[in-house]
Design an enzyme around this catalytic site. Structure first.
Site, short mmCIF file in Angstrom:
data_model
loop_
_atom_site.label_atom_id
_atom_site.label_comp_id
_atom_site.label_asym_id
_atom_site.label_seq_id
_atom_site.Cartn_x
_atom_site.Cartn_y
_atom_site.Cartn_z
N ARG A 211 0.85 -1.21 0.00
CA ARG A 211 0.00 0.00 0.00
C ARG A 211 0.88 1.25 0.00
O ARG A 211 1.55 1.55 1.00
CB ARG A 211 -0.91 0.03 1.22
N ARG A 234 1.18 -5.95 -10.84
CA ARG A 234 1.62 -5.35 -9.57
C ARG A 234 1.71 -6.39 -8.44
O ARG A 234 2.24 -6.09 -7.38
CB ARG A 234 0.74 -4.19 -9.15
N HIS A 304 0.74 4.62 -10.41
CA HIS A 304 -0.25 5.04 -9.41
C HIS A 304 0.47 5.65 -8.19
O HIS A 304 0.46 5.07 -7.10
CB HIS A 304 -1.02 3.77 -9.02
N GLU A 407 -1.74 10.51 -10.15
CA GLU A 407 -1.31 9.34 -10.91
C GLU A 407 -1.14 9.64 -12.40
O GLU A 407 -2.00 10.30 -13.00
CB GLU A 407 -2.36 8.24 -10.72
O1 TA6 Z 1 -6.57 5.39 -8.64
C1 TA6 Z 1 -7.63 5.50 -7.73
C2 TA6 Z 1 -8.14 4.08 -7.42
O2 TA6 Z 1 -8.63 3.46 -8.56
C3 TA6 Z 1 -9.20 4.22 -6.34
O3 TA6 Z 1 -10.48 4.10 -6.87
C4 TA6 Z 1 -8.83 3.09 -5.36
O4 TA6 Z 1 -9.39 1.88 -5.77
C5 TA6 Z 1 -7.31 3.14 -5.49
O5 TA6 Z 1 -7.09 3.26 -6.88
C6 TA6 Z 1 -6.60 2.00 -4.81
O6 TA6 Z 1 -6.85 0.81 -5.50
P1 TA6 Z 1 -6.18 -0.54 -4.95
O7 TA6 Z 1 -6.65 -1.61 -5.85
O8 TA6 Z 1 -4.68 -0.33 -5.00
O9 TA6 Z 1 -6.65 -0.68 -3.53
#
Ligand code: TA6
Length: 433
Positions: A211, A234, A304, A407
């Site tokens: 995370r 990932r 991201h 992002e």
């Molecule tokens: O980029 C934003 C997003 O798509 C949010 O909607 C949230 O889902 C975030 O990414 C984190 O996603 P993850 O799958 O890493 O928990």
């Protein structure tokens, strides 16, 4: 029960008789799938009981354990366990950094007992449900250091669960990059607070993304037909391809991943994907997609990036004024941005047709983080806020206030179609002013 290491040349008759009985006759695996041309170069093990050949398995050069077969009348007597332990020892001797296998789902529990972890979703192989399972061997980081360490600049450490992370130190900055997921975890210029945010509750385990940092979203950004969010690379182990120092005392680390039977079961295309990270007073990340197959494919992709801020409530994101965005929090309603992006609740926006730099203005830390980009026409701005934060077991309470995602992506409808042989670069450049 006796086990022996054998080559295909030495024991082809016994090995193929066992596999013919178990896979072709009993499991109806098509003959052409069974004899895949890998046997000549594989390391095989063969088990005898009362001088009768009863079980076999093989280890390929890339760490792929496969073709584990035990004749029906000899099962549940420990032959599988004996073969797996022998192949794991051989892999360590060969200084393999990790091993993996495509387990029939019903056998996943057996492999989990030996430290294998599921990676990605279930997929059919010869019409039998399978799971890809991986195990990092104890010497993973050592193996990588033998080939890629740079004294005083780059060294791999085990961050937990045998997951190697490159620790990078230059005269201007430090960084950490996980080999799993090709994921930049941290970047901190000297004299600055960390610029890339990673959760205090981050979990390091095989098959799970950390995370924070910079997850690589590929070959799709966001949700796709009920598949895992943000694609599958990932959570997969990438390979280290190059490490070197470069101009201006920077360090360059190049990681890559390409298609295999488990990725093709999820997304049926041949590809090569590389992340080239350049660490110095600035951070550059280049995500290079190559279509190595014979048919076009279409992707959405993204870096991201999670950024560290002093207080989200006092943070502004400049650079998106006048651009259109889809507001995920309001059922993807289409809106137009007016002025800076400010934060007073869950924010999740896909800004489209934008190539501009973004600036994160942080009055608490007294700095501006600039994100420039190339090969990207969408930008996503995200903060989970209090409610969504609770949904993440790998976020500590209140951490939403310390971070913001800006992002660098190509998100639907900004899609990329690549013809066979073509490539696409998505690049993010990050600096602190
Ligand atoms: O980029 C934003 C997003 O798509 C949010 O909607 C949230 O889902 C975030 O990414 C984190 O996603 P993850 O799958 O890493 O928990």
């Amino acid at each position: 029960m006796k086990i022996a290491k054998v080559t295909w040349g030495e024991a082809q008759a016994e090995l193929s008789a066992i596999r013919h009985a178990v896979f072709i006759e009993e499991q109806q695996v098509p003959e052409e799938l069974e004899w895949d041309g890998e046997d000549e170069s594989a390391l095989h093990v063969l088990v005898h009981e009362d001088s009768q050949p009863i079980a076999c398995a093989r280890l390929l050069a890339d760490g792929h354990i496969g073709r584990m077969a035990v004749l029906k009348d000899y099962r549940s007597r420990g032959a599988g366990r004996l073969m797996l332990k022998t192949l794991l020892m051989e892999a360590e001797k060969l200084r393999r950094s990790r091993v993996f296998l495509n387990a029939q789902t019903r056998a996943a529990g057996f492999y989990a007992k030996y430290g294998f972890s599921q990676v990605g979703g279930e997929f059919p192989d010869a019409n039998i449900p399978h799971l890809r399972m991986e195990k990092n061997l104890d010497n993973f980081s050592e193996t990588l250091n033998a080939r890629f360490a740079i004294p005083g600049r780059l060294r791999f450490q085990d961050s937990g669960a045998g997951l190697p992370v490159a620790e990078i130190t230059t005269p201007d900055a430090m960084a950490r990059v996980a080999v799993q997921g090709g994921q930049v975890l941290e970047w901190q210029p000297n004299g600055q607070k960390p610029v890339i945010w990673v959760s205090k509750a981050a979990v390091y385990q095989t098959g799970k993304g950390v995370r924070g940092g910079v997850p690589v979203c590929w070959p799709w950004f966001g949700q796709l037909e009920g598949k895992g969010a943000h694609g599958f690379v990932r959570v997969r182990m990438w390979e280290v391809r190059e490490s070197r120092t470069d101009l201006a005392d920077t360090v360059v680390l190049r990681l890559g991943i390409k298609d295999d039977e488990s990725t093709r079961a999820q997304w049926d295309h041949a590809f090569d994907l590389e992340l080239i990270v350049t660490v110095g007073a600035a951070l550059k990340m280049e995500l290079v997609t190559r279509n190595t197959g014979d048919k076009p494919f279409t992707i959405t992709d993204g870096l991201h990036t999670y950024f560290r801020v002093g207080d989200i409530k006092q943070t502004k994101v400049q650079g998106l004024d006048g651009t259109e965005y889809f507001d995920k929090v309001r059922d993807f309603a289409k809106e137009r941005q007016s002025g800076a992006v400010t934060f007073s609740g869950e924010t999740d926006r896909v800004y489209i047709n934008t190539t501009s730099d973004c600036m994160i203005e942080d009055p608490v830390f007294g700095r501006t983080i600039r994100i420039a980009k190339a090969g990207s026409t969408s930008t996503v701005v995200w903060n989970p806020w209090t409610e969504k934060e609770k949904a993440f077991s790998d976020m500590a309470a209140g951490e939403y206030a310390d971070m913001v995602c800006v992002e660098t992506v190509n998100a639907s409808p900004d899609e990329i179609t690549l013809q066979p042989g073509a490539k696409h670069n998505l690049t993010a450049f990050i600096g602190v002013e």
